[in-house]
Design a protein around this motif. Structure first.
Motif, PDB file in Angstrom:
ATOM      1  N   ARG A 119     -14.615   7.113  -0.227  1.00 31.82           N
ATOM      2  CA  ARG A 119     -14.411   7.576   1.145  1.00 31.82           C
ATOM      3  C   ARG A 119     -15.575   8.490   1.503  1.00 31.82           C
ATOM      4  O   ARG A 119     -15.893   9.411   0.744  1.00 31.82           O
ATOM      5  CB  ARG A 119     -13.090   8.324   1.276  1.00 31.82           C
ATOM      6  CG  ARG A 119     -12.823   8.841   2.703  1.00 31.82           C
ATOM      7  CD  ARG A 119     -11.699   9.851   2.709  1.00 31.82           C
ATOM      8  NE  ARG A 119     -10.420   9.222   2.407  1.00 31.82           N
ATOM      9  CZ  ARG A 119      -9.329   9.905   2.054  1.00 31.82           C
ATOM     10  NH1 ARG A 119      -9.389  11.222   1.925  1.00 31.82           N
ATOM     11  NH2 ARG A 119      -8.208   9.278   1.797  1.00 31.82           N
TER      12      ARG A 119
ATOM     13  N   ALA B  86       0.830  -1.206   0.000  1.00 30.75           N
ATOM     14  CA  ALA B  86       0.000   0.000   0.000  1.00 30.75           C
ATOM     15  C   ALA B  86       0.862   1.252   0.000  1.00 30.75           C
ATOM     16  O   ALA B  86       1.764   1.376   0.829  1.00 30.75           O
ATOM     17  CB  ALA B  86      -0.920  -0.001   1.213  1.00 30.75           C
TER      18      ALA B  86
ATOM     19  N   ARG C   1      -2.349   4.531  -5.591  1.00 27.59           N
ATOM     20  CA  ARG C   1      -3.199   3.811  -4.642  1.00 27.59           C
ATOM     21  C   ARG C   1      -4.299   3.037  -5.366  1.00 27.59           C
ATOM     22  O   ARG C   1      -4.643   1.917  -4.979  1.00 27.59           O
ATOM     23  CB  ARG C   1      -3.824   4.787  -3.642  1.00 27.59           C
ATOM     24  CG  ARG C   1      -2.826   5.474  -2.724  1.00 27.59           C
ATOM     25  CD  ARG C   1      -3.541   6.342  -1.700  1.00 27.59           C
ATOM     26  NE  ARG C   1      -4.318   5.520  -0.796  1.00 27.59           N
ATOM     27  CZ  ARG C   1      -3.852   4.985   0.334  1.00 27.59           C
ATOM     28  NH1 ARG C   1      -2.596   5.179   0.671  1.00 27.59           N
ATOM     29  NH2 ARG C   1      -4.631   4.258   1.114  1.00 27.59           N
TER      30      ARG C   1
ATOM     31  N   ALA D 221      -7.351   6.489   4.533  1.00 31.16           N
ATOM     32  CA  ALA D 221      -7.928   5.184   4.208  1.00 31.16           C
ATOM     33  C   ALA D 221      -9.057   5.330   3.194  1.00 31.16           C
ATOM     34  O   ALA D 221      -9.837   6.278   3.228  1.00 31.16           O
ATOM     35  CB  ALA D 221      -8.444   4.519   5.479  1.00 31.16           C
ATOM     36  N   TYR D 222      -9.117   4.354   2.294  1.00 30.55           N
ATOM     37  CA  TYR D 222     -10.194   4.287   1.321  1.00 30.55           C
ATOM     38  C   TYR D 222     -10.875   2.930   1.437  1.00 30.55           C
ATOM     39  O   TYR D 222     -10.230   1.923   1.759  1.00 30.55           O
ATOM     40  CB  TYR D 222      -9.670   4.434  -0.114  1.00 30.55           C
ATOM     41  CG  TYR D 222      -9.087   5.780  -0.449  1.00 30.55           C
ATOM     42  CD1 TYR D 222      -9.882   6.801  -0.963  1.00 30.55           C
ATOM     43  CD2 TYR D 222      -7.729   6.025  -0.277  1.00 30.55           C
ATOM     44  CE1 TYR D 222      -9.347   8.034  -1.283  1.00 30.55           C
ATOM     45  CE2 TYR D 222      -7.175   7.258  -0.603  1.00 30.55           C
ATOM     46  CZ  TYR D 222      -7.986   8.253  -1.103  1.00 30.55           C
ATOM     47  OH  TYR D 222      -7.450   9.476  -1.420  1.00 30.55           O
ATOM     48  N   ASP D 223     -12.157   2.901   1.134  1.00 33.06           N
ATOM     49  CA  ASP D 223     -12.872   1.644   0.969  1.00 33.06           C
ATOM     50  C   ASP D 223     -12.905   1.311  -0.512  1.00 33.06           C
ATOM     51  O   ASP D 223     -12.973   2.217  -1.362  1.00 33.06           O
ATOM     52  CB  ASP D 223     -14.303   1.760   1.490  1.00 33.06           C
ATOM     53  CG  ASP D 223     -14.351   2.014   2.983  1.00 33.06           C
ATOM     54  OD1 ASP D 223     -13.479   1.484   3.697  1.00 33.06           O
ATOM     55  OD2 ASP D 223     -15.246   2.768   3.420  1.00 33.06           O
TER      56      ASP D 223
END
Length: 397
Positions: A288, A228, A321, A234-236
């Protein structure tokens, strides 16, 4: 002399100082050579005359479908043509150019379909050239060039800011001769996801492929930096099949100043991918707080995954990402051998792709344009390669 013999061979004159029997042998040789060349060229056309005309899609749909399908390895049905010519958002009608011989038979065709593009600061109509077809027995007679020139003189084309085409190589040369310019290219990249399956596809014994994979895979994944990226929060992630209004927010939030890019709002994405007549596409999305930050549109054939479109916000590190998350998802699925993507340098750089193990192949897809030649700033925008942002999804497949 050697020189005179060479001239004799290429001009098909009789050799000097030949006798009568030699003349007969030479004449037979010339006839056989001429017949061989004619056979290679295919059946001769009785008449060289063709008539060019413009028509609407509904007026010429059967002819357009026939001449396109007989000159392609992949025939398409009526639902595909209706999707391509009638289902596209925007409402502007396509223009079809037909070439007919003296018997009224259609021997060539092409189409120009208006499509919405963002150019610098505004949405404009750009013509997409496609379905360029010439009957096999009529090739080599400059029919494609004549159709391109005929198209450029039509009144309907004057309403478009520019015309663009992603041609195959046989069509590229006549396009260049009629004023089209090479402006960009889509390079193809491949990323191996499963070394074991890749080796087995190359007839490597199962036990050996598994042993090699166990030893090589950890080193390969480490070298390809499938970890990562640091920072960015943070992302979903999720995989979805339908297009919703969150895609509009992603499109509207992108700073598009100085860009030439096809419209990627929810209406265009739903038409291009969700409503495609024969191929199932899906979207891998990063989100997000309920908002989309990027997506990968892709489809799977067998054990190979094909990325058709990549799009994300102007956020530092976000393309990396997004690629990281997508490659990891395909690796974890356990059914994919490789991932392929065709994209130009402005969307995702070779450095970013290389970081995640994507290797550029030799083949590529040209992008050619023909501005309106007004000499204004729009022409300069279209002719600058750094302004174009394209993926293979911009080619109607």
């Amino acid at each position: 002399t050697a020189c005179s013999r060479s001239k004799c061979f290429f001009t098909e004159d009789l050799p000097p100082r030949s006798g009568r029997w030699q003349e007969r042998v030479w004449a037979v040789f010339i006839r056989i050579s001429a017949q061989h060349r004619n056979n290679e060229r295919g059946p001769r056309v009785v008449t060289e005359e063709v008539e060019l005309s413009a028509a609407s899609y509904q007026q010429c749909k059967p002819d357009l479908m026939r001449v396109r399908n007989v000159n392609r390895d992949d025939a398409r049905d009526e639902s595909y043509f209706d999707w391509r010519y009638l289902g596209r958002p925007g409402g502007r009608p396509p223009v079809i150019v037909l070439a007919r011989n003296g018997k009224g038979e259609t021997v060539g065709a092409l189409s120009l379909i208006p499509h919405s593009y963002w150019v610098d600061t505004a949405m404009v109509a750009v013509g997409l050239l496609g379905d360029i077809s010439v009957a096999r027995e009529w090739r080599g007679r400059s029919i494609a060039q004549r159709m391109f020139r005929f198209l450029s003189k039509l009144e309907a084309i004057r309403e478009l800011k520019c015309c663009v085409v992603l041609p195959n190589e046989p069509a590229a040369r006549p396009l260049e001769k009629t004023g089209w310019s090479n402006v960009s290219r889509l390079d193809r990249y491949i990323r191996i996801v499963s070394i074991e399956r890749a080796l087995r596809k190359r007839s490597c014994p199962r036990w050996l492929a598994k042993a090699l994979s166990l030893g090589v895979t950890p080193v390969y994944e480490l070298a390809c930096s499938v970890t990562a990226p640091v920072g960015g929060g943070a992302y979903d992630s999720a995989v979805i099949e339908e297009v919703d209004n969150r895609f509009d927010g992603l499109w509207e939030n992108l700073d598009k100043k100085g860009m030439v890019i096809a419209c990627r709002d929810s209406g265009h994405l739903a038409w291009r991918f969700a409503r495609h007549p024969f191929r199932q596409y899906r979207f891998f999305v990063l989100q997000r707080g309920g908002e989309l930050h990027g997506y990968v549109a892709f489809h799977v054939q067998g054990d190979n995954c094909y990325i058709d479109d990549v799009f994300c916000r102007n956020e530092p590190g976000l393309p990396a990402r997004l690629l990281y998350a997508f490659v990891a998802s395909q690796r974890n699925a356990g059914t994919i051998t490789s991932i392929a993507v065709s994209i130009n340098q402005n969307f995702v750089s070779t450095a970013v792709l290389g970081r995640f193990g994507f290797v550029r192949r030799r083949d590529f897809q040209r992008v050619m344009v023909k501005p309106r030649d007004n000499g204004n700033d729009d022409d300069l925008m279209f002719l600058s390669s750094r302004n174009w942002f394209m993926t293979i999804g911009d080619k109607d497949i």
